[in-house]
Design a protein around this motif. Structure first.
Motif, PDB file in Angstrom:
ATOM      1  N   ARG A 127       4.658  -5.802  -9.317  1.00  0.00           N
ATOM      2  CA  ARG A 127       4.664  -7.229  -9.586  1.00  0.00           C
ATOM      3  C   ARG A 127       4.189  -7.529 -10.999  1.00  0.00           C
ATOM      4  NH1 ARG A 127       1.254 -11.418  -9.831  1.00  0.00           N
ATOM      5  NH2 ARG A 127       1.933 -13.454  -9.100  1.00  0.00           N
ATOM      6  N   ALA A 128       4.861  -8.442 -11.688  1.00  0.00           N
ATOM      7  CA  ALA A 128       4.427  -8.889 -13.013  1.00  0.00           C
ATOM      8  C   ALA A 128       3.323  -9.928 -12.852  1.00  0.00           C
ATOM      9  CB  ALA A 128       5.603  -9.470 -13.790  1.00  0.00           C
ATOM     10  N   ALA A 287      12.012  -6.416 -10.451  1.00  0.00           N
ATOM     11  CA  ALA A 287      11.002  -6.061 -11.450  1.00  0.00           C
ATOM     12  C   ALA A 287      10.936  -4.555 -11.672  1.00  0.00           C
ATOM     13  CB  ALA A 287       9.637  -6.582 -11.016  1.00  0.00           C
TER      14      ALA A 287
END
Length: 307
Positions: A127-128, A287
């Motif tokens: 996850r960003a 992502a």
């Protein structure tokens, strides 16, 4: 290994051709027995090492992206060191995976020559982060969970996994404490920092539950005394996570954005009879593909290159 200048070091590859990670790597597990545990399917052991190695590798890359972006120089150094710790864990675990599967693949092959569907990391790792508060919330969750896992893995029947876990426990203890201190500092700070930290906790909460959902490989190896059943980590995780949130003034659920369903700060218990969790089964968000495009660019552009 001695060179007259730095350029000689960059161009000499006769003694070590580990192009993906540089040269001069000293094996910290030299002397640890590498025989496979009796009665264990090598494919299962390889798959489990890939899971743990991919978690570390992808989380490490996400942390590297924050170097030059952290609030202070000291935090850039701290994040870089945490990323290097995780990269070292990834190397050891991917090497063990390659040896167990017996297909002649080494750490570079597994890190740089697989596509997204072949990676087995949890979705939490890829996850960003919208801002620094989101980053430390995610790092705190990741570190609390991984520390509980590695601590139990020190009793593994596989000597290599036990040794890797023993080394990792010391490192991840620092990772957890660093992230927790920032969660408390921001949560118990100004109104703005408190809101940012609340938003970061809210964003990471949906990714917590799957951490305790077992893949069939984990179930089989846990029964054989080699792996750790993720479900067994839930109580340990929740005790530490809730203590951090309470100390930071985030003991209640953050106010969700308009139109969003209410969220709980406690990890939701997964329903029974679920299919293997996304991530562990090779299902990922877009992502991960973006991460691999960046991480594997040199390997794809110059196959077999060294540096």
């Amino acid at each position: 290994m001695a060179f007259d200048d730095a350029y000689d070091a960059l161009t000499d590859h006769e003694d070590d051709a580990r192009w993906a990670y540089g040269t001069g790597f000293e094996d910290p597990l030299a002397g640890v027995p590498d025989d496979l545990p009796a009665g264990v399917d090598p494919a299962d052991l390889a798959g489990y090492c890939l899971m743990l190695g991919d978690d570390a590798l992808i989380m490490s890359h996400r942390l590297q992206q924050w170097v030059t972006r952290a609030p202070e120089l000291e935090d850039e150094l701290a994040l870089a060191n945490i990323a290097l710790d995780l990269l070292g864990q990834a190397r050891l675990l991917l090497t063990r995976a390659g040896a167990a599967e017996g297909r002649g693949r080494d750490e570079d092959d597994l890190a740089m020559r697989r596509g997204p569907a072949e990676f087995r990391n949890v979705l939490l790792a890829e996850r960003a982060d919208d801002d620094f508060a989101h980053l430390v919330a995610r790092l705190c969750v990741f570190s609390v969970w991984r520390l509980a896992l590695l601590d139990r893995l020190t009793a593994s029947r596989d000597p290599m996994l036990a040794a890797i876990a023993g080394k990792g426990v010391k490192e991840v203890t620092y990772h957890r404490d660093y992230a927790a201190q920032w969660v408390v500092r921001l949560g118990d700070g100004t109104a703005l920092s408190h809101q940012r930290m609340s938003d970061g906790v809210l964003a990471v909460t949906p990714l917590i539950g799957p951490l305790f959902q077992a893949h069939p490989i984990e179930e089989r190896l846990a029964a054989a005394g080699v792996a750790v059943d993720p479900a067994s980590l839930r109580d340990d995780f929740q005790q530490v996570w809730e203590f951090v949130l309470t100390t930071s003034g985030l003991s209640g659920p953050p106010v969700p954005p308009p139109g969003s369903p209410p969220a709980s700060l406690s990890p939701p218990a997964p329903p029974a009879s679920l299919s293997p969790p996304a991530g562990r089964s090779g299902e990922h968000t877009p992502a991960l593909a973006a991460i691999l495009d960046e991480m594997q660019e040199t390997a794809r552009t110059v196959p077999g290159g060294v540096w």
